[in-house]
Motif scaffolding. Structure first.
Motif, PDB file in Angstrom:
ATOM      1  N   ARG A   1      -8.631   6.368   0.421  1.00  0.00           N
ATOM      2  CA  ARG A   1      -8.259   5.346  -0.571  1.00  0.00           C
ATOM      3  C   ARG A   1      -8.949   5.678  -1.887  1.00  0.00           C
ATOM      4  NH1 ARG A   1      -9.699  -0.940  -0.092  1.00  0.00           N
ATOM      5  NH2 ARG A   1      -8.798  -0.617   1.973  1.00  0.00           N
TER       6      ARG A   1
ATOM      7  N   TYR B   1      -9.395   4.231  -5.989  1.00  0.00           N
ATOM      8  CA  TYR B   1      -9.356   2.954  -6.718  1.00  0.00           C
ATOM      9  C   TYR B   1      -9.608   3.200  -8.198  1.00  0.00           C
ATOM     10  CZ  TYR B   1     -10.783  -1.608  -8.462  1.00  0.00           C
ATOM     11  OH  TYR B   1     -10.893  -2.751  -9.206  1.00  0.00           O
TER      12      TYR B   1
ATOM     13  N   ASN C   1      -5.082   0.523  -6.256  1.00  0.00           N
ATOM     14  CA  ASN C   1      -5.557   1.195  -5.054  1.00  0.00           C
ATOM     15  C   ASN C   1      -4.409   2.048  -4.543  1.00  0.00           C
ATOM     16  OD1 ASN C   1      -8.193  -0.231  -3.971  1.00  0.00           O
ATOM     17  ND2 ASN C   1      -6.868  -1.854  -4.737  1.00  0.00           N
TER      18      ASN C   1
ATOM     19  N   ASN D   1      -3.456   5.471  -1.484  1.00  0.00           N
ATOM     20  CA  ASN D   1      -3.920   6.365  -0.436  1.00  0.00           C
ATOM     21  C   ASN D   1      -3.312   7.747  -0.576  1.00  0.00           C
ATOM     22  OD1 ASN D   1      -3.782   3.456   0.811  1.00  0.00           O
ATOM     23  ND2 ASN D   1      -5.370   4.571   1.895  1.00  0.00           N
TER      24      ASN D   1
ATOM     25  N   ASP E   1      -9.295   4.982   4.881  1.00  0.00           N
ATOM     26  CA  ASP E   1      -8.680   3.768   5.425  1.00  0.00           C
ATOM     27  C   ASP E   1      -8.180   3.957   6.846  1.00  0.00           C
ATOM     28  OD1 ASP E   1      -8.989   1.835   3.469  1.00  0.00           O
ATOM     29  OD2 ASP E   1      -7.174   2.400   2.404  1.00  0.00           O
TER      30      ASP E   1
ATOM     31  N   PHE F   1      -1.753  -1.410  10.132  1.00  0.00           N
ATOM     32  CA  PHE F   1      -2.119  -1.067   8.750  1.00  0.00           C
ATOM     33  C   PHE F   1      -1.498  -2.155   7.881  1.00  0.00           C
ATOM     34  CE2 PHE F   1      -2.534   2.986   5.927  1.00  0.00           C
ATOM     35  CZ  PHE F   1      -3.813   2.612   5.554  1.00  0.00           C
TER      36      PHE F   1
ATOM     37  N   ARG G   1      -0.587  -4.486   4.689  1.00  0.00           N
ATOM     38  CA  ARG G   1      -0.347  -4.279   3.263  1.00  0.00           C
ATOM     39  C   ARG G   1      -0.459  -5.608   2.538  1.00  0.00           C
ATOM     40  NH1 ARG G   1       5.170  -1.800   1.244  1.00  0.00           N
ATOM     41  NH2 ARG G   1       5.708  -3.940   0.742  1.00  0.00           N
TER      42      ARG G   1
ATOM     43  N   VAL H   1      -2.303  -2.695  -1.646  1.00  0.00           N
ATOM     44  CA  VAL H   1      -3.433  -2.045  -0.973  1.00  0.00           C
ATOM     45  C   VAL H   1      -3.194  -2.121   0.534  1.00  0.00           C
ATOM     46  CG1 VAL H   1      -4.877  -4.134  -0.949  1.00  0.00           C
ATOM     47  CG2 VAL H   1      -5.968  -1.879  -0.867  1.00  0.00           C
TER      48      VAL H   1
ATOM     49  N   MET I   1      -4.957  -1.729   4.477  1.00  0.00           N
ATOM     50  CA  MET I   1      -6.246  -1.821   5.164  1.00  0.00           C
ATOM     51  C   MET I   1      -6.053  -2.121   6.638  1.00  0.00           C
ATOM     52  SD  MET I   1      -7.441  -5.369   3.213  1.00  0.00           S
ATOM     53  CE  MET I   1      -7.451  -4.586   1.625  1.00  0.00           C
ATOM     54  N   THR I   2      -6.982  -1.635   7.448  1.00  0.00           N
ATOM     55  CA  THR I   2      -6.937  -1.894   8.886  1.00  0.00           C
ATOM     56  C   THR I   2      -7.908  -2.989   9.290  1.00  0.00           C
ATOM     57  OG1 THR I   2      -8.560  -0.152   9.293  1.00  0.00           O
ATOM     58  CG2 THR I   2      -6.228   0.454   9.492  1.00  0.00           C
ATOM     59  N   SER I   3      -8.897  -3.259   8.479  1.00  0.00           N
ATOM     60  CA  SER I   3      -9.944  -4.213   8.813  1.00  0.00           C
ATOM     61  C   SER I   3      -9.501  -5.663   8.586  1.00  0.00           C
ATOM     62  CB  SER I   3     -11.183  -3.925   7.952  1.00  0.00           C
ATOM     63  OG  SER I   3     -12.069  -5.020   7.952  1.00  0.00           O
TER      64      SER I   3
ATOM     65  N   GLU J   1     -11.607  -7.242   5.931  1.00  0.00           N
ATOM     66  CA  GLU J   1     -11.219  -6.850   4.583  1.00  0.00           C
ATOM     67  C   GLU J   1      -9.950  -7.588   4.156  1.00  0.00           C
ATOM     68  OE1 GLU J   1     -10.897  -2.839   1.817  1.00  0.00           O
ATOM     69  OE2 GLU J   1     -10.530  -2.641   3.961  1.00  0.00           O
TER      70      GLU J   1
END
Length: 172
Positions: free
Chosen positions: A39, A41, A48, A50, A71, A134, A136, A146, A148-150, A153
């Motif tokens: 990622r 930024y 952001n 990838n 990511d 994943f 969005r 952006v 993210m998997t978390s 987050e």
């Protein structure tokens, strides 16, 4: 002097870590298929995006971007069970993002000012049960997308104004 001390610490840590090779074909095959999905930024534009390209990561500061971490892990080649993860870019919004939905690519490039940049990676289909979701998100203020998997987050981003758009793909 500080830089020399940091290098000494890194060398000490690296020499203390040993890696035991694993001889199974399964592990070797998976390790050769998945690449880091970095990622980047841009603090000025808030964008952001990838990439799997190390050259793009290394050149990021020249374009106003900074490295923000890895990511996920994706494939850079087509593999059985994987689908294309298309990358598009809006020079007007300064927003770059990925989608596994070709219809979204067509809509964004024909009516929203985005430019098709090609297949950025290969991923598992969204909600396939393979890999990790994943997510969005999109920030309405500047249009930034952006991934993210978390879950933590995702919660933090939505609390700061990002809108959740769903699972874009599943990744390693």
């Amino acid at each position: 002097m500080l830089a020399r001390a940091a290098v000494a610490v890194l060398v000490a840590v690296a020499s203390a870590v040993t890696v035991t090779p694993v001889a199974t074909a399964d592990v070797a095959d998976r390790a050769s298929v998945y690449e880091p999905f970095y990622r980047l930024y841009n603090p000025v534009t808030g964008d952001n995006y990838n990439t799997t390209s190390q050259a793009e990561v290394m050149n990021a500061p020249n374009n106003g971007y900074s490295y923000a971490g890895i990511d996920a892990f994706v494939s850079t080649t087509a593999q059985a069970g994987l689908i294309p993860f298309y990358r598009i870019y809006s020079p007007i919004r300064r927003d770059r993002f990925h989608t596994a939905d070709w219809n979204e690519v067509v809509a964004a490039t024909t009516g929203q000012g985005y430019v098709y940049e090609g297949i950025g990676a290969y991923v598992y289909p969204p909600n396939s049960g393979t890999g990790r979701p994943f997510h969005r998100l999109r920030y309405p203020g500047n249009g930034d997308h952006v991934l993210m998997t978390s879950s933590a987050e995702v919660a933090s981003a939505t609390a700061s104004g990002y809108q959740y758009e769903g699972v874009s793909a599943n990744v390693g």
